[in-house]
Design a protein around this motif. Structure first.
Motif, PDB file in Angstrom:
ATOM      1  N   SER A  13      -1.129 -64.227  19.093  1.00  0.00           N
ATOM      2  CA  SER A  13      -0.202 -63.390  20.079  1.00  0.00           C
ATOM      3  C   SER A  13       0.679 -62.684  19.327  1.00  0.00           C
ATOM      4  CB  SER A  13       0.628 -64.133  21.000  1.00  0.00           C
ATOM      5  OG  SER A  13      -0.177 -65.141  21.845  1.00  0.00           O
ATOM      6  N   ARG A  14       1.368 -61.362  19.609  1.00  0.00           N
ATOM      7  CA  ARG A  14       2.111 -60.669  18.824  1.00  0.00           C
ATOM      8  C   ARG A  14       3.054 -59.982  19.960  1.00  0.00           C
ATOM      9  NH1 ARG A  14       0.173 -55.347  17.652  1.00  0.00           N
ATOM     10  NH2 ARG A  14      -2.186 -55.077  18.745  1.00  0.00           N
ATOM     11  N   ALA A  15       4.455 -59.829  19.483  1.00  0.00           N
ATOM     12  CA  ALA A  15       5.186 -59.023  20.452  1.00  0.00           C
ATOM     13  C   ALA A  15       5.267 -57.831  20.239  1.00  0.00           C
ATOM     14  CB  ALA A  15       6.534 -59.694  20.097  1.00  0.00           C
ATOM     15  N   ALA A  16       5.428 -56.717  21.318  1.00  0.00           N
ATOM     16  CA  ALA A  16       5.419 -55.448  21.018  1.00  0.00           C
ATOM     17  C   ALA A  16       6.096 -54.840  22.189  1.00  0.00           C
ATOM     18  CB  ALA A  16       4.255 -54.639  21.322  1.00  0.00           C
ATOM     19  N   ASP A  17       7.224 -53.983  21.642  1.00  0.00           N
ATOM     20  CA  ASP A  17       7.892 -53.058  22.468  1.00  0.00           C
ATOM     21  C   ASP A  17       7.140 -51.637  23.018  1.00  0.00           C
ATOM     22  OD1 ASP A  17      10.072 -54.869  22.353  1.00  0.00           O
ATOM     23  OD2 ASP A  17      11.003 -53.888  20.641  1.00  0.00           O
ATOM     24  N   ILE A  18       7.269 -51.564  24.271  1.00  0.00           N
ATOM     25  CA  ILE A  18       6.251 -50.442  24.776  1.00  0.00           C
ATOM     26  C   ILE A  18       7.213 -49.705  25.812  1.00  0.00           C
ATOM     27  CG2 ILE A  18       4.359 -49.909  26.153  1.00  0.00           C
ATOM     28  CD1 ILE A  18       3.669 -51.717  23.893  1.00  0.00           C
ATOM     29  N   ASP A  19       7.036 -48.282  25.223  1.00  0.00           N
ATOM     30  CA  ASP A  19       7.885 -47.168  25.922  1.00  0.00           C
ATOM     31  C   ASP A  19       7.277 -46.684  26.900  1.00  0.00           C
ATOM     32  OD1 ASP A  19      10.136 -45.443  26.698  1.00  0.00           O
ATOM     33  OD2 ASP A  19       9.883 -44.330  24.590  1.00  0.00           O
ATOM     34  N   ILE A  20       7.487 -46.993  28.110  1.00  0.00           N
ATOM     35  CA  ILE A  20       6.843 -46.420  29.219  1.00  0.00           C
ATOM     36  C   ILE A  20       7.609 -45.172  29.697  1.00  0.00           C
ATOM     37  CG2 ILE A  20       5.902 -46.897  31.463  1.00  0.00           C
ATOM     38  CD1 ILE A  20       4.533 -48.526  29.547  1.00  0.00           C
ATOM     39  N   ARG A  21       6.886 -44.074  29.691  1.00  0.00           N
ATOM     40  CA  ARG A  21       7.821 -42.821  30.371  1.00  0.00           C
ATOM     41  C   ARG A  21       7.224 -42.317  31.495  1.00  0.00           C
ATOM     42  NH1 ARG A  21       6.484 -42.503  24.965  1.00  0.00           N
ATOM     43  NH2 ARG A  21       4.816 -41.129  25.133  1.00  0.00           N
TER      44      ARG A  21
END
Length: 227
Positions: A13-21
């Motif tokens: 597992s790895r963390a990710a910040d996802i920018d949903i536009r």
């Protein structure tokens, strides 16, 4: 809208910040067209307008997406719907879970506005789509609500009843993958006992083959409806 996910793949597992536009809600996304037509006719009797196309893709402001455990809604007439939530990261498509929380009173006036009015809760875990693509139809959506202080099963069904992601993505984007910066919910299964509001909503996406689950729950702070 920036969402944070734990991405699960190959036992890690790895963390990710996802920018949903942009956020797209795929409605009327079932595979059984006769059943969809029957449901459309039922809703029409309640004053809900017939959709202009099947499936139909509603645009909702991306800032309505939230991973909070409390959401605020005006009035007592809104309710959740468990749905798969798709997004892109590093060239891969990822599968999470969201609730198309909708104001049912406004739905009779405008389905699009009824969806836009409410926050769209999203889980914090995601699976790589390729890891579940071959057994997609076996994945199970479930949801529970609290009624009279007791948690009750509200939704349960496999994704075999819904159109596959590639079909929906081709219909809306003309692609087999979801573009970067986009999030899409992919339809829901029927409410057991009928659609109704409740003070809390808990949902899960269950992968019985790999024996794992994505879950998320939230409570609703009903704001007064004043004139």
């Amino acid at each position: 809208m920036l969402l944070t996910f734990s991405l699960h793949h190959a036992g890690a597992s790895r963390a990710a910040d996802i920018d949903i536009r942009q956020c797209i809600i795929a409605g009327w996304a079932g595979r059984d067209l006769a059943a969809i037509e029957h449901h459309i006719e039922e809703l029409a009797e309640l004053g809900v307008p017939r959709p202009s196309a099947v499936p139909l893709f509603y645009r909702v402001a991306a800032n309505q997406l939230t991973q909070d455990e409390v959401v605020q809604c005006v009035g007592p007439a809104s309710s959740g719907e468990a749905e798969v939530f798709l997004f892109e990261h590093d060239g891969d498509m990822w599968v999470s879970l969201g609730s198309d929380h909708t104001d049912r009173a406004l739905e009779a006036h405008s389905v699009a506005l009824s969806k836009q009015l409410c926050a769209k809760p999203v889980a914090r875990d995601a699976w790589r789509y390729e890891d579940v693509a071959t057994h997609w139809d076996q994945l199970v959506l479930r949801a529970w609500i609290v009624e009279n202080g007791v948690e009750t099963l509200y939704q349960e069904g496999t994704l075999a009843s819904l159109q596959p992601p590639e079909f929906l993505l081709q219909k809306h984007f003309g692609l087999n993958r979801i573009p970067a910066g986009s999030g899409m919910t992919c339809g829901t299964v029927g409410a057991i006992g009928g659609i109704r509001p409740a003070p809390s909503f808990r949902m899960e996406l269950h992968d019985p083959l790999l024996d794992r689950r994505i879950g998320h729950g939230y409570t609703i702070d009903f704001l007064p409806e004043v004139a």
